[in-house]
Write a protein that holds these residues in place. Sequence first.
Motif, PDB file in Angstrom:
ATOM      1  N   VAL A  71       5.065   1.244  -4.025  1.00  0.00           N
ATOM      2  CA  VAL A  71       4.625   2.711  -4.405  1.00  0.00           C
ATOM      3  C   VAL A  71       5.259   3.578  -3.553  1.00  0.00           C
ATOM      4  O   VAL A  71       4.958   3.476  -2.155  1.00  0.00           O
ATOM      5  CB  VAL A  71       3.364   2.854  -4.857  1.00  0.00           C
ATOM      6  CG1 VAL A  71       2.831   4.108  -5.303  1.00  0.00           C
ATOM      7  CG2 VAL A  71       2.876   1.896  -5.617  1.00  0.00           C
ATOM      8  N   SER A  72       6.083   4.620  -3.851  1.00  0.00           N
ATOM      9  CA  SER A  72       6.655   5.490  -3.013  1.00  0.00           C
ATOM     10  C   SER A  72       5.671   6.722  -2.317  1.00  0.00           C
ATOM     11  O   SER A  72       4.338   6.595  -2.845  1.00  0.00           O
ATOM     12  CB  SER A  72       7.752   6.255  -3.544  1.00  0.00           C
ATOM     13  OG  SER A  72       7.161   7.374  -4.309  1.00  0.00           O
ATOM     14  N   ARG A  73       5.860   7.339  -1.382  1.00  0.00           N
ATOM     15  CA  ARG A  73       4.939   8.201  -0.757  1.00  0.00           C
ATOM     16  C   ARG A  73       4.692   9.266  -1.685  1.00  0.00           C
ATOM     17  O   ARG A  73       3.838  10.185  -1.718  1.00  0.00           O
ATOM     18  CB  ARG A  73       5.590   8.594   0.650  1.00  0.00           C
ATOM     19  CG  ARG A  73       6.710   9.609   0.404  1.00  0.00           C
ATOM     20  CD  ARG A  73       7.339  10.032   1.876  1.00  0.00           C
ATOM     21  NE  ARG A  73       8.272  10.978   1.998  1.00  0.00           N
ATOM     22  CZ  ARG A  73       9.405  10.824   1.446  1.00  0.00           C
ATOM     23  NH1 ARG A  73      10.064   9.947   0.931  1.00  0.00           N
ATOM     24  NH2 ARG A  73      10.190  12.048   1.284  1.00  0.00           N
ATOM     25  N   HIS A  74       5.254   9.504  -2.706  1.00  0.00           N
ATOM     26  CA  HIS A  74       5.227  10.526  -4.007  1.00  0.00           C
ATOM     27  C   HIS A  74       4.516   9.845  -4.728  1.00  0.00           C
ATOM     28  O   HIS A  74       4.070  10.512  -5.886  1.00  0.00           O
ATOM     29  CB  HIS A  74       6.528  11.039  -4.343  1.00  0.00           C
ATOM     30  CG  HIS A  74       7.616  11.605  -3.160  1.00  0.00           C
ATOM     31  ND1 HIS A  74       7.188  12.781  -2.569  1.00  0.00           N
ATOM     32  CD2 HIS A  74       8.614  11.326  -2.751  1.00  0.00           C
ATOM     33  CE1 HIS A  74       8.057  12.859  -1.706  1.00  0.00           C
ATOM     34  NE2 HIS A  74       8.893  11.904  -1.769  1.00  0.00           N
ATOM     35  N   GLY A  75       4.005   8.500  -4.871  1.00  0.00           N
ATOM     36  CA  GLY A  75       3.165   7.893  -6.066  1.00  0.00           C
ATOM     37  C   GLY A  75       4.138   7.470  -7.062  1.00  0.00           C
ATOM     38  O   GLY A  75       3.538   6.952  -7.894  1.00  0.00           O
ATOM     39  N   HIS A  76       5.443   7.341  -6.815  1.00  0.00           N
ATOM     40  CA  HIS A  76       6.179   6.586  -7.912  1.00  0.00           C
ATOM     41  C   HIS A  76       6.484   5.157  -7.577  1.00  0.00           C
ATOM     42  O   HIS A  76       6.504   4.731  -6.283  1.00  0.00           O
ATOM     43  CB  HIS A  76       7.524   7.484  -8.038  1.00  0.00           C
ATOM     44  CG  HIS A  76       7.540   8.869  -8.185  1.00  0.00           C
ATOM     45  ND1 HIS A  76       6.968   9.485  -9.152  1.00  0.00           N
ATOM     46  CD2 HIS A  76       8.108   9.933  -7.388  1.00  0.00           C
ATOM     47  CE1 HIS A  76       7.101  10.838  -9.277  1.00  0.00           C
ATOM     48  NE2 HIS A  76       7.625  10.885  -7.994  1.00  0.00           N
ATOM     49  N   LEU A  77       6.758   4.199  -8.686  1.00  0.00           N
ATOM     50  CA  LEU A  77       6.697   3.115  -8.272  1.00  0.00           C
ATOM     51  C   LEU A  77       8.122   2.714  -8.114  1.00  0.00           C
ATOM     52  O   LEU A  77       9.015   3.318  -8.630  1.00  0.00           O
ATOM     53  CB  LEU A  77       6.375   1.995  -9.632  1.00  0.00           C
ATOM     54  CG  LEU A  77       4.767   2.245 -10.185  1.00  0.00           C
ATOM     55  CD1 LEU A  77       4.703   1.112 -11.333  1.00  0.00           C
ATOM     56  CD2 LEU A  77       4.048   2.082  -9.181  1.00  0.00           C
ATOM     57  N   MET A  78       8.399   2.258  -6.875  1.00  0.00           N
ATOM     58  CA  MET A  78       9.676   1.846  -6.616  1.00  0.00           C
ATOM     59  C   MET A  78      10.357   0.228  -6.831  1.00  0.00           C
ATOM     60  O   MET A  78      11.393   0.133  -6.984  1.00  0.00           O
ATOM     61  CB  MET A  78       9.918   1.823  -5.025  1.00  0.00           C
ATOM     62  CG  MET A  78       9.592   3.371  -4.629  1.00  0.00           C
ATOM     63  SD  MET A  78       9.413   3.433  -2.722  1.00  0.00           S
ATOM     64  CE  MET A  78      10.414   2.552  -1.931  1.00  0.00           C
ATOM     65  N   ALA A  79       9.322  -0.561  -6.859  1.00  0.00           N
ATOM     66  CA  ALA A  79       9.875  -2.021  -7.140  1.00  0.00           C
ATOM     67  C   ALA A  79       8.539  -2.906  -7.395  1.00  0.00           C
ATOM     68  O   ALA A  79       7.539  -2.403  -7.156  1.00  0.00           O
ATOM     69  CB  ALA A  79      10.613  -2.565  -5.911  1.00  0.00           C
ATOM     70  N   MET A  80       8.896  -4.120  -7.860  1.00  0.00           N
ATOM     71  CA  MET A  80       7.837  -5.253  -8.087  1.00  0.00           C
ATOM     72  C   MET A  80       8.623  -6.303  -7.669  1.00  0.00           C
ATOM     73  O   MET A  80       9.780  -6.501  -7.603  1.00  0.00           O
ATOM     74  CB  MET A  80       7.545  -5.454  -9.800  1.00  0.00           C
ATOM     75  CG  MET A  80       6.663  -4.412 -10.315  1.00  0.00           C
ATOM     76  SD  MET A  80       6.337  -4.738 -11.921  1.00  0.00           S
ATOM     77  CE  MET A  80       5.241  -6.236 -11.665  1.00  0.00           C
ATOM     78  N   GLY A  81       7.876  -7.125  -7.011  1.00  0.00           N
ATOM     79  CA  GLY A  81       8.466  -8.383  -6.309  1.00  0.00           C
ATOM     80  C   GLY A  81       7.451  -9.358  -6.009  1.00  0.00           C
ATOM     81  O   GLY A  81       6.055  -9.234  -6.486  1.00  0.00           O
ATOM     82  N   GLY A  82       7.799 -10.542  -5.837  1.00  0.00           N
ATOM     83  CA  GLY A  82       6.965 -11.458  -5.673  1.00  0.00           C
ATOM     84  C   GLY A  82       7.314 -13.013  -5.347  1.00  0.00           C
ATOM     85  O   GLY A  82       8.783 -13.244  -5.171  1.00  0.00           O
ATOM     86  N   VAL A  83       6.352 -13.849  -5.616  1.00  0.00           N
ATOM     87  CA  VAL A  83       6.998 -15.482  -5.505  1.00  0.00           C
ATOM     88  C   VAL A  83       6.319 -16.310  -6.693  1.00  0.00           C
ATOM     89  O   VAL A  83       5.108 -16.365  -6.874  1.00  0.00           O
ATOM     90  CB  VAL A  83       6.779 -16.129  -4.045  1.00  0.00           C
ATOM     91  CG1 VAL A  83       6.999 -17.466  -4.007  1.00  0.00           C
ATOM     92  CG2 VAL A  83       7.065 -15.212  -2.838  1.00  0.00           C
ATOM     93  N   VAL A  84       7.368 -16.864  -7.302  1.00  0.00           N
ATOM     94  CA  VAL A  84       7.008 -17.732  -8.222  1.00  0.00           C
ATOM     95  C   VAL A  84       6.950 -19.162  -7.678  1.00  0.00           C
ATOM     96  O   VAL A  84       8.022 -19.734  -7.172  1.00  0.00           O
ATOM     97  CB  VAL A  84       7.834 -17.826  -9.494  1.00  0.00           C
ATOM     98  CG1 VAL A  84       7.634 -19.065 -10.534  1.00  0.00           C
ATOM     99  CG2 VAL A  84       7.880 -16.424 -10.024  1.00  0.00           C
ATOM    100  N   PRO A  85       5.695 -19.782  -7.626  1.00  0.00           N
ATOM    101  CA  PRO A  85       5.580 -21.119  -6.888  1.00  0.00           C
ATOM    102  C   PRO A  85       6.346 -22.270  -7.501  1.00  0.00           C
ATOM    103  O   PRO A  85       6.514 -22.265  -8.821  1.00  0.00           O
ATOM    104  CB  PRO A  85       4.065 -21.416  -7.121  1.00  0.00           C
ATOM    105  CG  PRO A  85       3.474 -19.998  -7.207  1.00  0.00           C
ATOM    106  CD  PRO A  85       4.347 -19.188  -8.213  1.00  0.00           C
TER     107      PRO A  85
END
Length: 164
Positions: free
Chosen positions: A64-78
Amino acid sequence: MVTTTGKENIRMAIVRPSKLTDVAIVAENMRKEDIAEVKAQNGGCPKGSLLYAYFMSKPCLTVVSRHGHLMAMGGVVPEGKKTGRIWLLGCQSMVDDSIDRRWFLRKSKETLAEMQSLYPLLFNMVDARNEVHVKWIDWLGFTFIKKHLNWGPESQMFYEFVRI
Protein backbone atom coordinates in the motif's frame (compact mmCIF):
# COMPACT_ATOMS: atom_id res chain seq x y z
CA MET A 1 3.54 23.74 24.29
CA VAL A 2 3.81 21.07 21.61
CA THR A 3 6.25 21.51 18.79
CA THR A 4 5.98 19.56 15.61
CA THR A 5 8.43 18.84 12.88
CA GLY A 6 5.80 18.70 10.18
CA LYS A 7 6.52 15.00 9.61
CA GLU A 8 3.69 13.68 11.78
CA ASN A 9 1.19 13.77 8.90
CA ILE A 10 3.43 11.97 6.43
CA ARG A 11 2.19 8.44 5.81
CA MET A 12 4.56 5.65 5.02
CA ALA A 13 3.95 2.91 2.52
CA ILE A 14 3.28 -0.47 4.11
CA VAL A 15 3.18 -4.19 3.38
CA ARG A 16 0.24 -5.96 5.00
CA PRO A 17 -1.59 -9.27 4.70
CA SER A 18 -3.82 -9.24 1.63
CA LYS A 19 -7.59 -8.96 1.83
CA LEU A 20 -9.98 -10.52 -0.67
CA THR A 21 -11.11 -7.00 -1.67
CA ASP A 22 -7.53 -6.21 -2.76
CA VAL A 23 -7.86 -8.64 -5.67
CA ALA A 24 -10.34 -6.54 -7.67
CA ILE A 25 -8.49 -3.28 -6.99
CA VAL A 26 -5.09 -4.59 -8.06
CA ALA A 27 -6.59 -6.39 -11.07
CA GLU A 28 -8.30 -3.19 -12.28
CA ASN A 29 -5.12 -1.13 -11.93
CA MET A 30 -2.54 -3.68 -12.99
CA ARG A 31 0.40 -2.63 -15.15
CA LYS A 32 -0.13 -3.51 -18.80
CA GLU A 33 3.12 -5.53 -18.77
CA ASP A 34 1.85 -7.60 -15.83
CA ILE A 35 -1.48 -8.19 -17.59
CA ALA A 36 0.42 -9.37 -20.69
CA GLU A 37 2.56 -11.67 -18.53
CA VAL A 38 -0.48 -13.28 -16.88
CA LYS A 39 -2.13 -13.83 -20.25
CA ALA A 40 1.04 -15.21 -21.83
CA GLN A 41 1.86 -17.52 -18.94
CA ASN A 42 -1.50 -19.16 -18.32
CA GLY A 43 -4.08 -17.59 -20.63
CA GLY A 44 -5.90 -16.13 -17.65
CA CYS A 45 -7.14 -12.71 -16.71
CA PRO A 46 -5.67 -10.53 -13.94
CA LYS A 47 -8.56 -11.05 -11.52
CA GLY A 48 -8.64 -14.82 -11.96
CA SER A 49 -4.88 -15.12 -11.53
CA LEU A 50 -4.93 -12.94 -8.42
CA LEU A 51 -7.82 -14.92 -6.92
CA TYR A 52 -5.90 -18.16 -7.42
CA ALA A 53 -2.73 -16.67 -5.93
CA TYR A 54 -4.63 -15.08 -3.03
CA PHE A 55 -6.15 -18.40 -1.95
CA MET A 56 -3.07 -20.54 -2.62
CA SER A 57 -0.31 -18.29 -1.22
CA LYS A 58 1.18 -18.54 2.23
CA PRO A 59 1.79 -15.66 2.75
CA CYS A 60 -0.13 -13.35 0.43
CA LEU A 61 0.79 -9.70 0.92
CA THR A 62 -0.41 -6.34 -0.38
CA VAL A 63 1.78 -3.27 -0.83
CA VAL A 64 0.00 0.00 0.00
CA SER A 65 1.47 3.36 -1.05
CA ARG A 66 1.98 6.26 1.32
CA HIS A 67 -1.17 7.75 -0.27
CA GLY A 68 -3.23 4.67 0.61
CA HIS A 69 -3.38 3.27 -2.95
CA LEU A 70 -2.70 -0.41 -3.54
CA MET A 71 0.58 -0.84 -5.40
CA ALA A 72 0.90 -4.62 -5.71
CA MET A 73 0.06 -8.06 -4.41
CA GLY A 74 2.59 -10.82 -4.02
CA GLY A 75 3.41 -13.91 -2.10
CA VAL A 76 4.54 -17.50 -2.24
CA VAL A 77 2.54 -20.51 -3.36
CA PRO A 78 3.99 -23.50 -1.47
CA GLU A 79 5.30 -26.26 -3.75
CA GLY A 80 6.64 -28.38 -0.88
CA LYS A 81 7.68 -27.94 2.73
CA LYS A 82 10.67 -25.75 1.90
CA THR A 83 9.99 -24.76 -1.71
CA GLY A 84 7.75 -22.00 -3.02
CA ARG A 85 6.71 -20.28 -6.22
CA ILE A 86 7.24 -16.58 -5.54
CA TRP A 87 5.15 -14.02 -7.42
CA LEU A 88 4.21 -10.35 -7.57
CA LEU A 89 1.77 -8.42 -9.75
CA GLY A 90 1.79 -4.65 -9.58
CA CYS A 91 -0.17 -1.53 -10.42
CA GLN A 92 1.15 1.31 -12.56
CA SER A 93 1.31 3.53 -9.46
CA MET A 94 4.08 1.27 -8.20
CA VAL A 95 6.50 2.54 -10.82
CA ASP A 96 5.13 6.07 -11.33
CA ASP A 97 5.83 7.51 -7.87
CA SER A 98 9.59 7.74 -7.28
CA ILE A 99 9.31 7.91 -3.46
CA ASP A 100 7.06 4.85 -3.25
CA ARG A 101 9.22 3.06 -5.84
CA ARG A 102 12.42 3.62 -3.80
CA TRP A 103 10.62 2.52 -0.62
CA PHE A 104 9.34 -0.61 -2.37
CA LEU A 105 12.82 -1.55 -3.57
CA ARG A 106 14.25 -1.29 -0.06
CA LYS A 107 11.30 -3.14 1.48
CA SER A 108 11.35 -5.90 -1.14
CA LYS A 109 14.77 -7.15 0.02
CA GLU A 110 13.52 -7.30 3.62
CA THR A 111 10.31 -9.07 2.59
CA LEU A 112 12.26 -11.51 0.41
CA ALA A 113 14.43 -12.44 3.41
CA GLU A 114 11.28 -13.15 5.44
CA MET A 115 9.82 -15.31 2.66
CA GLN A 116 13.08 -17.16 2.20
CA SER A 117 13.14 -18.01 5.91
CA LEU A 118 9.88 -19.89 5.25
CA TYR A 119 10.88 -21.29 1.86
CA PRO A 120 14.66 -21.64 1.39
CA LEU A 121 14.12 -22.44 -2.31
CA LEU A 122 12.10 -19.84 -4.22
CA PHE A 123 11.44 -19.98 -7.97
CA ASN A 124 9.15 -18.95 -10.81
CA MET A 125 9.07 -17.79 -14.43
CA VAL A 126 9.00 -14.25 -15.79
CA ASP A 127 7.92 -12.96 -19.19
CA ALA A 128 11.08 -11.76 -20.93
CA ARG A 129 9.15 -8.72 -22.24
CA ASN A 130 8.45 -7.52 -18.68
CA GLU A 131 11.68 -5.57 -18.32
CA VAL A 132 10.78 -4.03 -14.94
CA HIS A 133 10.25 -7.49 -13.44
CA VAL A 134 13.36 -8.97 -15.05
CA LYS A 135 15.57 -6.17 -13.66
CA TRP A 136 13.95 -6.35 -10.21
CA ILE A 137 14.33 -10.15 -10.02
CA ASP A 138 17.99 -9.86 -10.98
CA TRP A 139 18.51 -7.03 -8.46
CA LEU A 140 17.01 -9.20 -5.70
CA GLY A 141 19.70 -11.80 -6.32
CA PHE A 142 17.77 -14.50 -8.15
CA THR A 143 19.59 -16.59 -10.73
CA PHE A 144 18.12 -17.04 -14.20
CA ILE A 145 18.55 -20.73 -14.92
CA LYS A 146 16.75 -21.35 -18.19
CA LYS A 147 15.31 -19.50 -21.16
CA HIS A 148 12.05 -20.98 -22.43
CA LEU A 149 11.55 -19.77 -26.00
CA ASN A 150 7.93 -20.88 -26.45
CA TRP A 151 6.22 -20.84 -23.04
CA GLY A 152 2.50 -20.75 -22.32
CA PRO A 153 -0.51 -20.46 -24.59
CA GLU A 154 1.02 -17.52 -26.49
CA SER A 155 4.42 -19.23 -26.94
CA GLN A 156 6.30 -16.24 -25.50
CA MET A 157 9.86 -16.25 -24.20
CA PHE A 158 10.02 -16.69 -20.43
CA TYR A 159 12.98 -16.88 -18.07
CA GLU A 160 12.99 -19.41 -15.26
CA PHE A 161 14.62 -18.09 -12.07
CA VAL A 162 15.57 -19.45 -8.66
CA ARG A 163 17.03 -18.33 -5.35
CA ILE A 164 18.39 -20.80 -2.80
